[in-house]
Design an enzyme around this catalytic site. Structure first.
Site, PDB file in Angstrom:
ATOM      1  N   GLY A   1     -13.743  61.334  17.760  1.00 47.84           N
ATOM      2  CA  GLY A   1     -13.837  62.694  17.017  1.00 47.84           C
ATOM      3  C   GLY A   1     -14.085  63.754  18.122  1.00 47.84           C
ATOM      4  N   THR A   2     -15.269  63.673  18.750  1.00 47.81           N
ATOM      5  CA  THR A   2     -15.724  64.592  19.715  1.00 47.81           C
ATOM      6  C   THR A   2     -14.644  65.104  20.746  1.00 47.81           C
ATOM      7  OG1 THR A   2     -18.042  63.930  19.487  1.00 47.81           O
ATOM      8  CG2 THR A   2     -17.329  64.944  21.271  1.00 47.81           C
TER       9      THR A   2
ATOM     10  N   ASN B   1     -19.963  66.726   6.824  1.00 42.89           N
ATOM     11  CA  ASN B   1     -20.617  65.637   7.156  1.00 42.89           C
ATOM     12  C   ASN B   1     -22.237  65.559   6.716  1.00 42.89           C
ATOM     13  OD1 ASN B   1     -20.550  67.280   9.669  1.00 42.89           O
ATOM     14  ND2 ASN B   1     -22.251  65.733  10.471  1.00 42.89           N
TER      15      ASN B   1
ATOM     16  N   CYS C   1     -25.519  62.929  14.137  1.00 48.63           N
ATOM     17  CA  CYS C   1     -25.615  62.776  15.665  1.00 48.63           C
ATOM     18  C   CYS C   1     -27.169  63.139  15.848  1.00 48.63           C
ATOM     19  CB  CYS C   1     -24.728  63.745  16.436  1.00 48.63           C
ATOM     20  SG  CYS C   1     -23.143  63.193  16.087  1.00 48.63           S
TER      21      CYS C   1
ATOM     22  N   SER D   1     -11.575  59.364  13.577  1.00 51.00           N
ATOM     23  CA  SER D   1     -12.648  58.468  14.366  1.00 51.00           C
ATOM     24  C   SER D   1     -12.848  57.208  13.745  1.00 51.00           C
ATOM     25  CB  SER D   1     -13.995  59.318  14.416  1.00 51.00           C
ATOM     26  OG  SER D   1     -14.879  58.513  15.225  1.00 51.00           O
ATOM     27  N   ALA D   2     -12.500  55.884  14.285  1.00 50.68           N
ATOM     28  CA  ALA D   2     -12.592  54.785  13.846  1.00 50.68           C
ATOM     29  C   ALA D   2     -13.649  54.241  13.294  1.00 50.68           C
ATOM     30  CB  ALA D   2     -12.080  53.659  14.828  1.00 50.68           C
ATOM     31  N   HIS D   3     -14.968  54.857  13.788  1.00 50.47           N
ATOM     32  CA  HIS D   3     -16.123  53.988  13.159  1.00 50.47           C
ATOM     33  C   HIS D   3     -16.796  54.710  12.003  1.00 50.47           C
ATOM     34  CE1 HIS D   3     -19.384  57.404  14.734  1.00 50.47           C
ATOM     35  NE2 HIS D   3     -18.366  57.713  15.233  1.00 50.47           N
TER      36      HIS D   3
HETATM   37  N1  PLP Z   1     -16.974  65.524  13.235  1.00 50.99           N
HETATM   38  C1  PLP Z   1     -17.598  65.076  12.285  1.00 50.99           C
HETATM   39  C2  PLP Z   1     -17.342  65.918  10.946  1.00 50.99           C
HETATM   40  C3  PLP Z   1     -18.170  63.907  12.368  1.00 50.99           C
HETATM   41  O1  PLP Z   1     -19.241  63.688  11.358  1.00 50.99           O
HETATM   42  C4  PLP Z   1     -18.503  63.278  13.745  1.00 50.99           C
HETATM   43  C5  PLP Z   1     -19.437  62.381  13.826  1.00 50.99           C
HETATM   44  O2  PLP Z   1     -20.707  62.392  13.256  1.00 50.99           O
HETATM   45  C6  PLP Z   1     -17.645  63.596  14.698  1.00 50.99           C
HETATM   46  C7  PLP Z   1     -16.916  64.944  14.661  1.00 50.99           C
HETATM   47  C8  PLP Z   1     -18.022  63.144  16.072  1.00 50.99           C
HETATM   48  O3  PLP Z   1     -17.024  62.068  16.018  1.00 50.99           O
HETATM   49  P1  PLP Z   1     -17.313  60.794  16.940  1.00 50.99           P
HETATM   50  O4  PLP Z   1     -18.610  60.070  16.618  1.00 50.99           O
HETATM   51  O5  PLP Z   1     -16.087  59.858  17.036  1.00 50.99           O
HETATM   52  O6  PLP Z   1     -17.394  61.304  18.438  1.00 50.99           O
END
Ligand code: PLP
Length: 382
Positions: free
Chosen positions: A71-72, A151, A327, A199-201
């Site tokens: 996702g990032t 999130n 995070c 994002s797969a996880h």
């Molecule tokens: N965007 C949101 C809303 C998220 O909750 C997260 C992860 O916590 C991310 C982006 C980041 O995704 P990734 O962990 O795959 O980089």
């Protein structure tokens, strides 16, 4: 010791079926997908199968899905490339976005991009009239970047409305859909959207792999330069096992979405009721009765001598939850989302987030343990 995992918005356990598919792929498919020999071609075929599957579940065409590290990266790619390649001069976003959007916007602002933050109400909802008047107010090429679901507090935004407004005023639309992919139906063919990320996880797939949807009409160039992988859009040897695992995870998530949603909704409602019935002065963050992400219940506990230690006490009791954004789990930093919704800093918020692997028995365990940590109602004690 028993462990109850209620931090599924941070990450989800990878499902057995996904592990099996990945392990088979690791054993059998070791070729480099860019090689033209047989082993290379087999792996290339596996990647293209995965792309076809993911595109199908998203209502996209195959050429609109690009694999990334998660996702990032997908969100960075959408924002940075839209500014660089589509002449975007202004970005409208919100203060409750994930840091991978918020911090990217800060860095773009330093380079001269105008960044405008919408107001959010105490429930984390946006004012779409404010969005419309901002869109009306300037001729600058604009990108609207608004997450589908928050999130931390689970508030959902109205993607259809944002998409219609962006279309009406000629703005690009990017949505961080990391928390909704695999949990809500998403069909890009029915939305006017230019970029979205997965994002797969977050849906029982592996970590370190994700995708970006880039609408066919939005011709951006790569963020990461190198080889010609991903049709010259994202260089680097593909995360083959991750990609194959992600496609399987999305298949499992989408094919059984309603049944999983029903189960998770009922666990969430059960915890909510148990908290209200048993404990003093419980409140909930976000739009918890309205438009919410059903995997998240953000609970606000009253201030008490023990409340600062609540997350740690839960962990010691075998319960994994989160104090804020995924995070910063464990780090216990102040949350920018809680600040944006003007949450009372004296109260203690804990995010419980669920998956279909959770059970009612686990919720009972959490409630029993909480009884030793937070103020129980007098009538319950009697
Ligand atoms: N965007 C949101 C809303 C998220 O909750 C997260 C992860 O916590 C991310 C982006 C980041 O995704 P990734 O962990 O795959 O980089």
């Amino acid at each position: 010791m028993r462990r109850v995992y209620l931090d599924n918005a941070a990450t989800t356990p990878i499902s057995e079926e996904v592990i099996e598919v990945m392990v088979d792929c690791m054993r059998e498919h070791y070729g480099n997908p860019s090689s033209i020999h047989a082993q290379g071609r087999t792996v290339r075929a596996a990647i293209e199968q995965a792309r076809k599957k993911i595109a199908g579940y998203m209502g996209a065409s195959i050429g609109e899905i690009f694999f990334t590290s998660g996702g990032t990266e997908s969100n960075n790619m959408a924002l940075r490339c839209a500014v660089r390649d589509l002449n975007v001069e202004r970005i409208i976003s919100s203060p409750t976005e994930h840091h991978c959007v918020g911090h990217t916007l800060e860095s773009l602002e330093k380079k001269g991009v105008e960044v405008v933050m919408l107001d959010v109400c105490g429930k984390g909802k946006l004012d779409y009239e404010e969005l419309e008047s901002l869109l009306k107010s300037s001729d600058k090429k604009t990108l609207v970047s608004l997450m589908a679901a928050n999130n931390e507090i689970g508030t959902l935004q109205n993607m259809e409305l944002v998409s219609a407004l962006c279309e009406e005023y000629g703005a690009y639309y990017h949505s961080d859909t990391v928390q909704t992919v695999g949990h809500f139906p998403l069909d890009v063919s029915k939305l006017k959207i230019h970029f979205l990320s997965g994002s797969a996880h977050k849906f029982h797939g592996p970590k370190g792999v994700g995708f970006i949807y880039v609408n066919n009409g939005s011709l951006i160039k790569p963020l990461i330069h190198g080889g010609s992988q991903e049709r010259n859009m994202r260089a680097g040897t593909e995360n083959v096992y991750g990609i194959v695992g992600m496609a399987k995870a999305l298949e499992l998530a989408c094919d059984n979405m309603e049944a999983k949603q029903e189960k998770i909704e009922s666990l969430r409602a059960y915890l909510k009721n148990q908290l209200l019935e048993n404990f003093e002065d419980i409140q909930f963050n976000g739009d918890h009765n309205g438009s919410y992400l059903y995997t998240v219940l953000s609970v606000s506990f009253p201030n008490s001598p023990k409340s600062e230690m609540l997350l740690l006490m839960l962990d010691i009791a075998g319960i994994s939850a989160s104090g804020g954004s995924a995070c910063s789990s464990g780090a216990e930093k102040g949350s920018h989302v809680m600040q944006a919704v003007k949450a009372d800093p004296k109260r203690k918020s804990i995010r419980f987030s669920f998956s279909h692997y959770n059970t009612k028995d686990e919720i009972d365990y959490v409630v029993e343990k909480l009884k030793t940590m937070v103020a129980v109602k007098e009538e319950v004690l009697a």
